[in-house]
Write an enzyme that holds these catalytic residues in place. Sequence first.
Site, PDB file in Angstrom:
ATOM      1  N   HIS A 131      18.631  20.060  45.905  1.00  0.00           N
ATOM      2  CA  HIS A 131      17.293  20.355  46.422  1.00  0.00           C
ATOM      3  C   HIS A 131      16.326  20.635  45.269  1.00  0.00           C
ATOM      4  CE1 HIS A 131      19.236  20.869  50.377  1.00  0.00           C
ATOM      5  NE2 HIS A 131      18.021  20.695  50.866  1.00  0.00           N
ATOM      6  N   LYS A 135      13.582  25.841  46.093  1.00  0.00           N
ATOM      7  CA  LYS A 135      14.420  26.311  47.197  1.00  0.00           C
ATOM      8  C   LYS A 135      15.084  27.624  46.818  1.00  0.00           C
ATOM      9  CE  LYS A 135      17.791  24.793  50.636  1.00  0.00           C
ATOM     10  NZ  LYS A 135      16.899  25.212  51.735  1.00  0.00           N
TER      11      LYS A 135
END
Length: 242
Positions: A131, A135
Amino acid sequence: MARIGIIGSQGRMGQAIAAAIADAGEDFTGGVDKDGDVSAVAGIADILIDFSSPAALEANLDAAMAAGVPIVIGTTGLEERHHWLIDAASQTIPVLQTGNTSLGVTLLAHLVREAAARLGDDWDIEIVETHHRMKVDAPSGTALLLGEAAAQGRGLPLADNAVRGRDGITGQREAGTIGFASLRGGSVAGDHTVHFLADNERLSLSHLAENRGIFAKGAVRAAQWLLGREPGRYTMPQVLGL
């Protein structure tokens, strides 16, 4: 035309959901963010979509129950007590909670469950997710969703069989465990691969998200499906008829 309210409307996902609502021909009836009045939005909406934070979940559920409107919860990083709250709310209103609203990921989880159920115990299972650098939780909600699918296929509780990181002299891999590895960097919207590894062969099932629009589209699809349902706790596979 459904009147859809967004909790977390100014975030990146909230803005993507607002665009997806318009694309679907529905009505974005209002949004709320941190320190805003969620009850005011719940009072004018037919359904709520929540992509805010775990800390706000209890108040969001309370507002949905007070207004008698369904809610789709895509917030990740939830803990056990949050699921207790969701279970309690589902006695009063329809609630759909998921770690990922992508229709592709929903189908991937189904395939992972099927593969885990049919492959022998000598196949090791490892989940790798990547990600963007912003995040804040790991493993991702999607990775945990896929881990749950694999554990269900094996008939095992994930909590007792998950390995969430390896460092140092860890010893040999324990049979039956489900491993997680989390990568963070750049602007990756979300890549997930479930590896099934046996002697002399490997099977990998993957989903690559190119932008947040797919999650927003899935969230709106879930909201449309949830409208008119009886109180209860629902899942994304039900949206696809799985």
